[in-house]
Design a protein around this motif. Structure first.
Motif, PDB file in Angstrom:
ATOM      1  N   ILE A 468      21.041  23.858  -7.163  1.00 48.48           N
ATOM      2  CA  ILE A 468      20.596  24.639  -8.327  1.00 48.48           C
ATOM      3  C   ILE A 468      20.667  26.135  -8.025  1.00 48.48           C
ATOM      4  O   ILE A 468      21.060  26.939  -8.872  1.00 48.48           O
ATOM      5  CB  ILE A 468      19.151  24.241  -8.724  1.00 48.48           C
ATOM      6  CG1 ILE A 468      19.120  22.796  -9.227  1.00 48.48           C
ATOM      7  CG2 ILE A 468      18.601  25.192  -9.788  1.00 48.48           C
ATOM      8  CD1 ILE A 468      17.726  22.272  -9.527  1.00 48.48           C
ATOM      9  N   ALA A 469      20.318  26.516  -6.786  1.00 46.37           N
ATOM     10  CA  ALA A 469      20.250  27.942  -6.416  1.00 46.37           C
ATOM     11  C   ALA A 469      21.601  28.515  -5.993  1.00 46.37           C
ATOM     12  O   ALA A 469      21.663  29.658  -5.532  1.00 46.37           O
ATOM     13  CB  ALA A 469      19.244  28.121  -5.283  1.00 46.37           C
ATOM     14  N   LEU A 470      22.688  27.763  -6.160  1.00 50.31           N
ATOM     15  CA  LEU A 470      24.018  28.221  -5.729  1.00 50.31           C
ATOM     16  C   LEU A 470      24.367  29.572  -6.362  1.00 50.31           C
ATOM     17  O   LEU A 470      24.296  29.746  -7.583  1.00 50.31           O
ATOM     18  CB  LEU A 470      25.072  27.181  -6.126  1.00 50.31           C
ATOM     19  CG  LEU A 470      26.495  27.488  -5.675  1.00 50.31           C
ATOM     20  CD1 LEU A 470      26.652  27.229  -4.184  1.00 50.31           C
ATOM     21  CD2 LEU A 470      27.505  26.633  -6.445  1.00 50.31           C
ATOM     22  N   GLY A 471      24.743  30.523  -5.510  1.00 50.88           N
ATOM     23  CA  GLY A 471      25.191  31.821  -5.998  1.00 50.88           C
ATOM     24  C   GLY A 471      24.090  32.805  -6.323  1.00 50.88           C
ATOM     25  O   GLY A 471      24.363  33.963  -6.629  1.00 50.88           O
ATOM     26  N   GLU A 477      10.927  28.912  -5.251  1.00 49.21           N
ATOM     27  CA  GLU A 477      10.783  27.491  -5.601  1.00 49.21           C
ATOM     28  C   GLU A 477      10.346  27.349  -7.054  1.00 49.21           C
ATOM     29  O   GLU A 477      10.803  26.455  -7.778  1.00 49.21           O
ATOM     30  CB  GLU A 477       9.754  26.843  -4.666  1.00 49.21           C
ATOM     31  CG  GLU A 477       9.640  25.341  -4.837  1.00 49.21           C
ATOM     32  CD  GLU A 477       8.629  24.724  -3.876  1.00 49.21           C
ATOM     33  OE1 GLU A 477       8.241  23.567  -4.118  1.00 49.21           O
ATOM     34  OE2 GLU A 477       8.230  25.408  -2.900  1.00 49.21           O
ATOM     35  N   GLU A 478       9.464  28.252  -7.518  1.00 50.60           N
ATOM     36  CA  GLU A 478       8.979  28.208  -8.897  1.00 50.60           C
ATOM     37  C   GLU A 478      10.130  28.427  -9.886  1.00 50.60           C
ATOM     38  O   GLU A 478      10.207  27.745 -10.921  1.00 50.60           O
ATOM     39  CB  GLU A 478       7.908  29.288  -9.124  1.00 50.60           C
ATOM     40  CG  GLU A 478       6.598  29.048  -8.381  1.00 50.60           C
ATOM     41  CD  GLU A 478       6.697  29.387  -6.888  1.00 50.60           C
ATOM     42  OE1 GLU A 478       7.668  30.062  -6.492  1.00 50.60           O
ATOM     43  OE2 GLU A 478       5.799  28.960  -6.131  1.00 50.60           O
ATOM     44  N   ILE A 481      12.298  25.278 -10.083  1.00 55.15           N
ATOM     45  CA  ILE A 481      11.630  24.225 -10.862  1.00 55.15           C
ATOM     46  C   ILE A 481      11.663  24.561 -12.352  1.00 55.15           C
ATOM     47  O   ILE A 481      11.917  23.687 -13.195  1.00 55.15           O
ATOM     48  CB  ILE A 481      10.169  24.036 -10.369  1.00 55.15           C
ATOM     49  CG1 ILE A 481      10.178  23.457  -8.941  1.00 55.15           C
ATOM     50  CG2 ILE A 481       9.393  23.131 -11.312  1.00 55.15           C
ATOM     51  CD1 ILE A 481       8.814  23.422  -8.279  1.00 55.15           C
ATOM     52  N   GLU A 482      11.451  25.832 -12.708  1.00 59.34           N
ATOM     53  CA  GLU A 482      11.480  26.250 -14.111  1.00 59.34           C
ATOM     54  C   GLU A 482      12.864  26.037 -14.715  1.00 59.34           C
ATOM     55  O   GLU A 482      13.006  25.558 -15.857  1.00 59.34           O
ATOM     56  CB  GLU A 482      11.075  27.725 -14.216  1.00 59.34           C
ATOM     57  CG  GLU A 482      10.942  28.243 -15.641  1.00 59.34           C
ATOM     58  CD  GLU A 482       9.902  27.474 -16.458  1.00 59.34           C
ATOM     59  OE1 GLU A 482      10.114  27.331 -17.672  1.00 59.34           O
ATOM     60  OE2 GLU A 482       8.892  27.013 -15.876  1.00 59.34           O
ATOM     61  N   ALA A 483      13.907  26.351 -13.938  1.00 54.88           N
ATOM     62  CA  ALA A 483      15.281  26.135 -14.409  1.00 54.88           C
ATOM     63  C   ALA A 483      15.544  24.648 -14.618  1.00 54.88           C
ATOM     64  O   ALA A 483      16.200  24.243 -15.587  1.00 54.88           O
ATOM     65  CB  ALA A 483      16.278  26.709 -13.398  1.00 54.88           C
ATOM     66  N   GLU A 501      14.226  18.497  -2.189  1.00 62.24           N
ATOM     67  CA  GLU A 501      14.917  18.547  -0.895  1.00 62.24           C
ATOM     68  C   GLU A 501      15.824  17.330  -0.687  1.00 62.24           C
ATOM     69  O   GLU A 501      16.432  17.177   0.362  1.00 62.24           O
ATOM     70  CB  GLU A 501      13.895  18.620   0.249  1.00 62.24           C
ATOM     71  CG  GLU A 501      13.067  19.896   0.264  1.00 62.24           C
ATOM     72  CD  GLU A 501      13.930  21.152   0.203  1.00 62.24           C
ATOM     73  OE1 GLU A 501      14.894  21.240   0.997  1.00 62.24           O
ATOM     74  OE2 GLU A 501      13.661  22.028  -0.647  1.00 62.24           O
ATOM     75  N   PHE A 502      15.947  16.490  -1.702  1.00 61.69           N
ATOM     76  CA  PHE A 502      16.787  15.289  -1.613  1.00 61.69           C
ATOM     77  C   PHE A 502      18.263  15.694  -1.533  1.00 61.69           C
ATOM     78  O   PHE A 502      18.739  16.508  -2.338  1.00 61.69           O
ATOM     79  CB  PHE A 502      16.545  14.400  -2.839  1.00 61.69           C
ATOM     80  CG  PHE A 502      17.430  13.188  -2.901  1.00 61.69           C
ATOM     81  CD1 PHE A 502      17.254  12.133  -2.012  1.00 61.69           C
ATOM     82  CD2 PHE A 502      18.446  13.099  -3.850  1.00 61.69           C
ATOM     83  CE1 PHE A 502      18.066  11.015  -2.073  1.00 61.69           C
ATOM     84  CE2 PHE A 502      19.259  11.993  -3.916  1.00 61.69           C
ATOM     85  CZ  PHE A 502      19.065  10.933  -3.020  1.00 61.69           C
TER      86      PHE A 502
END
Length: 611
Positions: A468-471, A477-478, A481-483, A501-502
């Motif tokens: 999700i955090a790519l780029g 972390e918040e 999760i919101e995204a 973390e899966f």
């Protein structure tokens, strides 16, 4: 050798290691020669040929030059040995000589280790930088480059070709100073013992060179064929792994096995020819070297036994020196073969490194960080090869509006998404954002303004949060999760082992199609771009997944400018403008209700899908 020189440009950052290696190799070559020269006085003592007894310590006369210095050294050594024999006996003198030899061999091996120590940093540094340069090139080349190249061939260039460069080219770095210097120092020592005997070596050197050159001519051609076939071979493996479900489903195992075996058989024949020619290098050079030594043995033996122009000890020492030339000569011979063989691999590596990037930033490209008014496709035309996919196409997308593109396959919808992101450049016309031609904006800042969700969910073998955090830089972390909540992904992530973390597996294969697509949307949401490009983001999903993804998309597109390429028309009914394309041209344009009332192409498409 041109390719070799180009590869060596990567050695510049490691110049200090090259200099230290060169210094170590000078000492190695010097001690290597002296360790064999030390045999001569030992043999003279053993054969009681220490020469005339010199009772007065010799003095060097600088006027005599080099020849006088040689005589001075011989007389000094003679003086020392005779003094030692007279004082402590021959065994003590022999002990000194043996101690000196041990010291020389010790220093030789210390110098050799130092040379190898420094060359390790040089070799590994060059290979690391080549691989980094190749990867950097790989990620900066335009998408069009990879549509024309086999993936396996690109992988082969970055793996087996680089490895071949390491073993075939960079082995020369170890030999480039050490072995030539060893030969030079050894030849100087041999000439000082007997110029006549040394002359015999030079008679046979041109002959050896001709034979080695004749054998090596075909190596580059064979290497080129082998490396290309290796690329095809890797492509087949990559295609097989990617399409294994289809291969099994269509019972095409035999067909692919046959294709694979044809490739391995061709590689087998080429490698046999290549290795046989390479393996010929060592025995050929050794045979030529031994032949030279046998001739020296015959001629030198005549000088000792009949002419008596050289002592037995000096002759055996000369023979030891002559043999000392064999190993470096053989190494140089192998290095020449290595360059021939590695030439093809270096050419393939450099071909990728020197590929011109057709989509690059201008020198004064702007860094744009905000989107303020509109996107304009101004009379653009584009073709992938010969036929135009888009011709004289114009469209305006105001800020905050959602424009949907519909039409049959091949009408140019996905091409527009590729052009606005500058994965490809238009052939004619221009695309403007806030009145600025996107060619005048840096690619990095242009793409930072855009979030892309494609039909194929491209995910990586990593954790959910990292995908999700790519780029994005240092996402909390918040925020992640919101995204995920906006993308309707949080609910299923909570049920995964280790949750965010899966590790989702290769290409996200541990998730369903709908789950993968929602992660792709969460990634775009977290980026928070002002412009969204959605390329058939729901076409591969089942009805339930489509509804969840569609809700996620609608949440994401709020207050954003969106270009939506749709296959399922039910997903774009709320778009501000729907553009109907046919063969790269706009044939209808308007809102859903208006287009339905016109009962044109859009009405037919909706009716067919409803049916």
């Amino acid at each position: 050798m041109n390719y070799f020189k180009k590869i060596l440009r990567f050695a510049k950052p490691y110049r200090k290691y090259a200099i230290l290696n060169a210094i170590s190799n000078v000492f190695y070559a010097l001690f290597s020669t002296l360790s064999f020269v030390a045999f001569i006085p030992m043999l003279n003592v053993l054969f009681k040929q220490s020469g005339d007894i010199i009772s007065i310590k010799p003095i060097y006369d600088s006027a005599t030059g080099v020849s006088g210095y040689k005589e001075y050294l011989e007389q000094s050594l003679n003086f020392f040995l005779n003094q030692e024999i007279a004082k402590n006996g021959e065994i003590a003198a022999l002990g000194y000589i043996c101690g000196t030899m041990i010291l020389l061999f010790f220093l030789k091996n210390i110098a050799n280790y130092a040379a190898l120590f420094f060359i390790t940093f040089l070799r590994n540094g060059i290979i690391r930088d080549i691989r980094n340069a190749l990867y950097n090139k790989l990620v900066t080349l335009p998408i069009s480059y990879f549509t024309e190249k086999r993936k396996g061939d690109v992988i082969a260039r970055m793996t087996s070709d680089v490895q071949e460069v390491e073993w075939s080219f960079l082995m020369v770095l170890e030999l480039i100073i050490r072995d030539p210097l060893t030969i030079i120092f050894t030849l100087i020592a041999m000439i000082s013992i007997s110029a006549k005997l040394t002359l015999f070596i030079f008679i046979f050197l041109p002959l050896a060179g001709l034979i080695i050159g004749f054998i090596g001519k075909r190596l580059k051609a064979d290497s080129d064929v082998a490396q290309k076939e290796n690329g095809f071979f890797l492509s087949l493996i990559e295609e097989t792994l990617t399409g294994l479900r289809v291969i099994k489903g269509f019972t095409a195992e035999k067909q692919f096995t046959g294709k694979f075996q044809n490739s391995t058989n061709k590689l087998f024949r080429t490698m046999n020819s290549l290795m046989n020619k390479k393996n010929l290098a060592s025995p050929t050079s050794e045979f030529l070297g031994v032949s030279v030594i046998v001739i020296i043995l015959w001629y030198g033996g005549k000088m000792v036994l009949i002419d008596e122009t050289i002592t037995g000890g000096a002759f055996i020492g000369f023979m030891a020196l002559a043999y000392n030339i064999l190993t470096p000569s053989k190494s140089i011979s192998n290095a020449i073969y290595g360059i021939k063989k590695g030439d093809a691999s270096a050419q393939r590596v450099l071909e990728l490194l020197e590929t011109e990037n057709t989509i690059s930033d201008k020198e004064n490209a702007q860094t744009k960080t905000s989107f303020n008014s509109e996107i304009i496709f101004d009379n653009i035309s584009f073709k992938y090869k010969d036929e135009y996919v888009l011709k004289d196409f114009s469209l305006t997308i105001p800020k905050g509006k959602t424009v949907a593109l519909v039409g049959q396959s091949g009408s140019g919808k996905s091409t527009l998404a590729n052009l606005i992101t500058r994965f490809y450049d238009v052939n004619e016309g221009a695309i403007y954002i806030d009145g600025i031609n996107i060619k005048d904006i840096s690619k990095n800042s242009l793409r930072k303004m855009m979030g892309i969700v494609t039909q194929d969910s491209i995910l990586f073998n990593d954790s959910v949060s990292n995908n999700i955090a790519l780029g994005t830089e240092e996402s909390s972390e918040e925020a992640i999760i919101e995204a995920a909540k906006i993308a309707n992904a949080h609910e299923f992530i909570k049920d995964l082992p280790n949750q965010y973390e899966f590790n989702i597996g290769d290409s996200g294969n541990l998730l369903s199609g709908g789950q993968k697509q929602r992660l792709s949307i969460a990634r775009a949401v977290l980026k928070n771009p002002p412009i969204m490009v959605l390329d058939e983001a729901t076409s591969a999903l089942d009805t339930e997944s489509e509804q969840l993804v569609q809700l996620a998309l609608e949440k994401m597109m709020q207050n954003r400018t969106s270009l939506v390429i749709a296959h399922r028309l039910s997903t774009i009914q709320k778009a501000d403008t729907i553009v109907v394309l046919r063969k790269g041209k706009i044939i209808e344009q308007g809102k859903h209700d208006d287009l339905m009332q016109e009962q044109g192409d859009y009405f037919k498409l909706v009716s067919m899908q409803s049916l």
